[in-house]
Write a protein that holds these residues in place. Structure first.
Motif, PDB file in Angstrom:
ATOM      1  N   HIS A   1     -44.618 -23.685  88.383  1.00 58.37           N
ATOM      2  CA  HIS A   1     -45.504 -22.560  88.069  1.00 58.37           C
ATOM      3  C   HIS A   1     -45.616 -21.591  89.245  1.00 58.37           C
ATOM      4  O   HIS A   1     -45.684 -20.370  89.040  1.00 58.37           O
ATOM      5  N   ALA A   2     -45.643 -22.104  90.461  1.00 62.93           N
ATOM      6  CA  ALA A   2     -45.749 -21.233  91.631  1.00 62.93           C
ATOM      7  C   ALA A   2     -44.519 -20.338  91.753  1.00 62.93           C
ATOM      8  O   ALA A   2     -44.632 -19.145  92.041  1.00 62.93           O
ATOM      9  N   LYS A   3     -43.362 -20.895  91.523  1.00 59.25           N
ATOM     10  CA  LYS A   3     -42.126 -20.107  91.588  1.00 59.25           C
ATOM     11  C   LYS A   3     -42.111 -19.036  90.515  1.00 59.25           C
ATOM     12  O   LYS A   3     -41.655 -17.906  90.753  1.00 59.25           O
ATOM     13  N   ALA A   4     -42.605 -19.374  89.337  1.00 68.33           N
ATOM     14  CA  ALA A   4     -42.639 -18.405  88.237  1.00 68.33           C
ATOM     15  C   ALA A   4     -43.456 -17.177  88.598  1.00 68.33           C
ATOM     16  O   ALA A   4     -43.160 -16.066  88.139  1.00 68.33           O
ATOM     17  N   GLN A   5     -44.470 -17.350  89.435  1.00 69.87           N
ATOM     18  CA  GLN A   5     -45.329 -16.237  89.830  1.00 69.87           C
ATOM     19  C   GLN A   5     -44.734 -15.411  90.969  1.00 69.87           C
ATOM     20  O   GLN A   5     -45.127 -14.261  91.175  1.00 69.87           O
TER      21      GLN A   5
ATOM     22  N   TYR B   1     -32.879 -12.643  91.316  1.00 71.68           N
ATOM     23  CA  TYR B   1     -32.802 -14.085  91.566  1.00 71.68           C
ATOM     24  C   TYR B   1     -31.671 -14.720  90.768  1.00 71.68           C
ATOM     25  O   TYR B   1     -31.463 -14.410  89.593  1.00 71.68           O
ATOM     26  N   LEU B   2     -30.934 -15.618  91.426  1.00 67.97           N
ATOM     27  CA  LEU B   2     -29.901 -16.407  90.760  1.00 67.97           C
ATOM     28  C   LEU B   2     -30.154 -17.888  91.022  1.00 67.97           C
ATOM     29  O   LEU B   2     -30.385 -18.288  92.171  1.00 67.97           O
ATOM     30  N   PRO B   3     -30.119 -18.721  89.991  1.00 66.62           N
ATOM     31  CA  PRO B   3     -30.340 -20.160  90.194  1.00 66.62           C
ATOM     32  C   PRO B   3     -29.243 -20.804  91.031  1.00 66.62           C
ATOM     33  O   PRO B   3     -28.080 -20.408  90.961  1.00 66.62           O
TER      34      PRO B   3
ATOM     35  N   ARG C   1     -37.463 -29.340  90.221  1.00 63.78           N
ATOM     36  CA  ARG C   1     -38.419 -28.336  89.735  1.00 63.78           C
ATOM     37  C   ARG C   1     -37.674 -27.029  89.499  1.00 63.78           C
ATOM     38  O   ARG C   1     -36.689 -26.742  90.181  1.00 63.78           O
ATOM     39  N   GLY C   2     -38.198 -26.244  88.562  1.00 64.20           N
ATOM     40  CA  GLY C   2     -37.582 -24.952  88.333  1.00 64.20           C
ATOM     41  C   GLY C   2     -38.302 -24.151  87.270  1.00 64.20           C
ATOM     42  O   GLY C   2     -39.227 -24.648  86.626  1.00 64.20           O
TER      43      GLY C   2
END
Length: 237
Positions: free
Chosen positions: A134-138, A144-146, A156-157
């Protein structure tokens, strides 16, 4: 010299345009265009809009959101199998046989011959082992590239990571897999998921590892194959 057409039979071209500026690529067929930011070295760019004529434009960054066109090529794509593009390594689904994710996919599917069984094994692993970040989503930024081995390592992702990891693992096993972006009817945020071709059934099916991992955390058993009507596709890779 920056455009390598030697792999067009697989539904991709390779670009390597050298510049000290940020370089973008716009790939167009008819009224539809896809934009990419080039990375150092060869960039595998998919020609996923079917057979026909594509215009490939190279643009250098000026300032703000402004770019100027510095090169343009027209290519004709006519692969023997239109599904071939969905087996390749590209920017957002970047893989090679030495990667941890690819080796894990091989372990999970060892001895299996049926594509449906392979898809189920990889799907179950991702849903059962990767948590939503959730933190990364914000905080994730544009462009961004995975990096799927990193996702596999930290477990996590965000949805983009789930869909890229799933595509890498399945493509490495010879299963055509799309990474799609758009909307899901009961998800507020912009979303990413996959479509997978099952050769035994001769059809594409929709799977959503992000959504089903979330269902698992609240004790809900989800069905792997989704209803296409619940999704609105905006981008296909």
């Amino acid at each position: 010299s920056y455009l390598d057409k030697s792999v067009m039979d697989k539904g991709i071209v390779k670009l390597n345009y050298q510049s000290d500026k940020t370089v973008a690529v716009r790939v167009s067929r008819g009224e539809i265009s896809y934009d990419y930011i080039m990375r150092n070295g060869n960039n595998n760019i998919p020609l996923q809009l079917g057979s026909g004529e594509y215009i490939i434009r190279v643009l250098e960054h000026l300032d703000g959101n402004k770019y100027r066109q510095v090169a343009q090529k027209t290519v004709n794509s006519n692969p023997a199998d239109v599904k071939a593009v969905y087996l390749q390594s590209i920017q957002m689904i970047n893989w090679d046989k030495e990667m941890m994710a690819v080796k894990k996919a091989g372990q999970l599917t060892e001895g299996m011959e049926n594509d449906g069984d392979k898809v189920r094994a990889i799907y179950n692993y991702i849903v059962g082992n990767i948590a939503y970040d959730h933190a990364k989503a914000q905080s994730v930024g544009a462009g961004y590239l995975p990096v799927v081995d990193e996702i596999l390592k930290i477990k996590r992702g965000i949805c983009y990571d789930y869909a890229s990891l799933c595509a890498v693992m399945l493509r490495s096993q010879g299963i055509p897999t799309k990474l799609l972006m758009g909307r899901k009817s009961d998800v507020q945020e912009y979303h990413a998921w996959n479509e997978v071709f099952l050769k035994e059934e001769g059809k594409w099916v929709t799977i959503d590892t992000t959504y089903d991992a979330g269902m698992r955390t609240v004790g809900v058993q989800a069905f792997m194959i989704k209803n296409n009507n619940d999704y609105t596709i905006e981008k296909v890779y």
